[in-house]
Every structure is written in structure tokens, then in C-alpha cells.
Design a protein around this motif. Sequence first.
Motif, PDB file in Angstrom:
ATOM      1  N   ASN A 197     104.213  17.486 110.716  1.00  0.00           N
ATOM      2  CA  ASN A 197     104.066  18.919 110.162  1.00  0.00           C
ATOM      3  C   ASN A 197     102.845  19.558 111.375  1.00  0.00           C
ATOM      4  O   ASN A 197     102.578  19.028 112.209  1.00  0.00           O
ATOM      5  N   GLN A 198     102.655  20.876 111.104  1.00  0.00           N
ATOM      6  CA  GLN A 198     101.663  21.589 111.692  1.00  0.00           C
ATOM      7  C   GLN A 198     100.359  20.772 112.113  1.00  0.00           C
ATOM      8  O   GLN A 198      99.583  20.772 113.032  1.00  0.00           O
ATOM      9  N   GLU A 199      99.889  19.852 111.124  1.00  0.00           N
ATOM     10  CA  GLU A 199      98.553  19.228 111.190  1.00  0.00           C
ATOM     11  C   GLU A 199      98.760  17.981 111.941  1.00  0.00           C
ATOM     12  O   GLU A 199      97.968  17.023 111.830  1.00  0.00           O
ATOM     13  N   GLN A 200     100.212  17.417 112.326  1.00  0.00           N
ATOM     14  CA  GLN A 200     100.329  16.373 112.737  1.00  0.00           C
ATOM     15  C   GLN A 200     100.244  15.106 111.812  1.00  0.00           C
ATOM     16  O   GLN A 200     100.215  14.154 112.329  1.00  0.00           O
ATOM     17  N   ASN A 201     100.505  15.452 110.595  1.00  0.00           N
ATOM     18  CA  ASN A 201     100.742  14.567 109.658  1.00  0.00           C
ATOM     19  C   ASN A 201     102.097  14.218 109.517  1.00  0.00           C
ATOM     20  O   ASN A 201     103.036  15.045 109.794  1.00  0.00           O
ATOM     21  N   VAL A 202     102.465  12.820 109.205  1.00  0.00           N
ATOM     22  CA  VAL A 202     103.924  12.771 108.886  1.00  0.00           C
ATOM     23  C   VAL A 202     104.306  12.963 107.416  1.00  0.00           C
ATOM     24  O   VAL A 202     103.452  12.492 106.398  1.00  0.00           O
ATOM     25  N   GLU A 203     105.099  13.708 106.991  1.00  0.00           N
ATOM     26  CA  GLU A 203     105.760  13.908 105.591  1.00  0.00           C
ATOM     27  C   GLU A 203     106.869  12.998 105.506  1.00  0.00           C
ATOM     28  O   GLU A 203     107.752  13.285 106.068  1.00  0.00           O
ATOM     29  N   LEU A 204     106.567  12.319 104.637  1.00  0.00           N
ATOM     30  CA  LEU A 204     107.577  11.213 104.099  1.00  0.00           C
ATOM     31  C   LEU A 204     108.596  12.042 103.314  1.00  0.00           C
ATOM     32  O   LEU A 204     108.040  12.282 101.960  1.00  0.00           O
ATOM     33  N   ILE A 205     109.902  12.111 103.309  1.00  0.00           N
ATOM     34  CA  ILE A 205     110.655  12.921 102.459  1.00  0.00           C
ATOM     35  C   ILE A 205     111.620  12.185 101.724  1.00  0.00           C
ATOM     36  O   ILE A 205     111.704  12.187 100.558  1.00  0.00           O
ATOM     37  N   THR A 214     109.827   6.932  95.763  1.00  0.00           N
ATOM     38  CA  THR A 214     110.428   8.228  95.196  1.00  0.00           C
ATOM     39  C   THR A 214     111.322   9.018  96.072  1.00  0.00           C
ATOM     40  O   THR A 214     111.402   8.851  97.081  1.00  0.00           O
ATOM     41  N   GLU A 215     112.076   9.996  95.374  1.00  0.00           N
ATOM     42  CA  GLU A 215     113.164  10.841  96.160  1.00  0.00           C
ATOM     43  C   GLU A 215     112.616  11.925  96.701  1.00  0.00           C
ATOM     44  O   GLU A 215     111.376  12.550  96.320  1.00  0.00           O
ATOM     45  N   ALA A 216     113.484  12.803  97.573  1.00  0.00           N
ATOM     46  CA  ALA A 216     112.804  13.741  98.225  1.00  0.00           C
ATOM     47  C   ALA A 216     112.497  15.096  97.185  1.00  0.00           C
ATOM     48  O   ALA A 216     111.406  15.636  97.425  1.00  0.00           O
ATOM     49  N   HIS A 217     113.227  14.938  96.283  1.00  0.00           N
ATOM     50  CA  HIS A 217     112.939  16.188  95.105  1.00  0.00           C
ATOM     51  C   HIS A 217     111.796  15.883  94.580  1.00  0.00           C
ATOM     52  O   HIS A 217     111.084  16.861  93.796  1.00  0.00           O
ATOM     53  N   THR A 218     111.010  15.011  94.470  1.00  0.00           N
ATOM     54  CA  THR A 218     109.705  14.405  94.071  1.00  0.00           C
ATOM     55  C   THR A 218     108.645  15.072  94.936  1.00  0.00           C
ATOM     56  O   THR A 218     107.461  15.300  94.598  1.00  0.00           O
ATOM     57  N   GLY A 219     109.027  15.595  96.085  1.00  0.00           N
ATOM     58  CA  GLY A 219     108.086  16.077  97.049  1.00  0.00           C
ATOM     59  C   GLY A 219     107.548  15.195  97.993  1.00  0.00           C
ATOM     60  O   GLY A 219     107.865  13.948  97.758  1.00  0.00           O
ATOM     61  N   PRO A 220     107.160  15.602  99.255  1.00  0.00           N
ATOM     62  CA  PRO A 220     106.848  14.662 100.362  1.00  0.00           C
ATOM     63  C   PRO A 220     105.347  13.936  99.963  1.00  0.00           C
ATOM     64  O   PRO A 220     104.659  14.507  99.230  1.00  0.00           O
TER      65      PRO A 220
END
Length: 338
Positions: A16-24, A94-100
Motif C-alpha cells: 500500500n501507499q505506506e509501503q506496508n504489505v497487506e495480506l489478502i 483467514t480469508e480475503a473477506h475477513t479483511g487484510p
Amino acid sequence: MLPASALQPYGRYVVNQEQNVELISSAVHFGFSFEGEECQIYATIPNPEGHNYLQYELDGVYQKRIKISGNSQEPIRITAPGAGTHTIWIYKATEAHTGPIGIQKIAAKNIKSIKKPTQPLIEFIGNSITCGAAADPSEVPCGTGVYHDQHNAYMAYGPRVARSLGANFILSSVSGIGIYRNWNSNGPTMPQVYEKLDFQDQNSKLWQFATFTPQVVSIALGTNDFSKGDGKKERLPFDSASFVSTYIRFVQVVKTKYPRAQIALLSSPMVNGSNRTLLQNCLTAVKQSTDTSYPADKPVALYFFRPMQARGCSGHPNVEDHAILAAELEPFFKQLLL
């Protein structure tokens, strides 16, 4: 200190913009090595009122799930038994629908990011069974907490099959989803959300399919198309013509993403009786149509599960049931990877 941008995740993720990795996606994972007895993982979730779960392997041995609370300011501390160099693999439970789940950085002595070894890749497309949803009530009993409290993607059949065969894996799975209709709604179905980064219909961000190239794409959908729903919402009888035609089009989409991949269609261990036969006939029709349309490609492979009386929450396979499903599937996928 290892910034998140140095990680090399496997599965659906975004920086993301903050250079964090979002696990999806379910079981999206990354690895690192460090020296000493402790590492600290700085992880966040978007909902300050909510929670989510990671799980991890230490030196090749599975450990446990880790709960991440939305209001927590403290890093996750993982301890190792003694000094020396240790290897950690972190998985989204958890799954994608649980949120990143956002990873900001990891702190430890002599920490280094690890890349997955080059191995054949299997993509597992599916529903809650493929997610490992409702499979693990060891911490939060069935019927209590929220839906994703019993998710355990690491122990689902797909990752188990891949580990036993020395393959890599990615899970593209959504609870309740179907081919032409979902568990209790008419959509959005898997063909409508598969190309979206997080399998959410409203998201304009698309997944970059060139990121990974699977050798085999396993599709296990149909359980929810056959579902009777919640018994309150009007539900038309199963429409085999809609199911087969929509499924054929979906396989064509998958083939545009991965032209060289072997397609495998799996039935459902949770569909029994006359519906089991009907599902198998539908999948056979999808195979026959696809094989006719793509005569130069490898024929579509079919696998029909043995019927199972699942022992997890709300009629789902539990962790032990997933071990049974994986053992059943291993010879099938072993042949496909030859």
C-alpha cells in the motif's frame, strides 16, 4: 529491522501507499530468518474494533494461530527455543473477506527475507472448504465468536496436499460462493469476483495474474450452488443448465489467465445423495465441452470426492477431516504434477 517492502509474499497481497504489505487471500504467506531467541512482527488491521488471525511455522514445524486485535499497539512476539538461526513462515489464517492484515516491519537480529523455493505451483479455487473455514474450534467453540474465529487456512486440504507433494500453493477462495449462485444469494459469484484483488465485487483493483504461474489450477465449486440457503429466502431449484454454462465460461476465463495450466475440477465432499450424482454429471459436461473447445490443451482432470460426514462447525470439514481429504487427493495431484 526488515521493512515490509522487503518481504516476498506468496498469494494475493498488495503493497500500500505506506509501503506496508497487506495480506489478502487465505494462507498468503511470507518467510524470514533471524538470529537469537525472539522476533517482533508489527501487524495491523483496518478495523480498530475487530480482530484477525495469522499462524506460523518455526523451523519447519507448525506452531499455532496468533490473534491480532485492531486496537493493539504492541508487536507480535515470537520466541524460539534457544540461540542460533531460525526460520519463520507466517500465514494468513483467514480469508480475503475477513479483511487484510497489514505488515509494517519485523524486528530481530540479523533478519533476512526468504523467497519461496522454486517448485510447481497449484492454485486452489473454491469456497469455505478451500478456505479452511469453520475447521478449527480449538480456541473458540463452534457457535460462539465470529465466523472467522474458526478459520485455519494452513490446515485446509489444499496447503496440505501441496506440502506433501513439495509444491507451492495459492488459495483463491471465498466462503459461501458458487458458480452461478451463492449459499444464500444470487451473487456476486466466483466468476464475477475472481479477477478482483480481494474477491470483492465493488473493488476496482484487479489482481495481477502474471505474479504467479500455476502448473495446476484446481476448481472446487458447487457446494453452495446446491445449497438450500437459510430456508427463509426464496430459493429456486438447482439449475444444471445455468451451472454448466456458467462453469464452462469460468474455465475459459481461467485459461486466459494461465494458458499452459492443467485444469482440475473437484466435486464436493459435502454434497451427497442424488445431488452428488448430479454434480458429477455437471462437472463431466464441463470437462467434455472444454476438452472439445481446446483440443491442443491437456484434457481437464476430474476428481470426485468420497462422501464425508463433516465434523467441523456448521457441517464443514474440521482440521482432521481436511487431513482425510488431503490424503484422498494426494495421488490425483501427484499425477497432475508429473
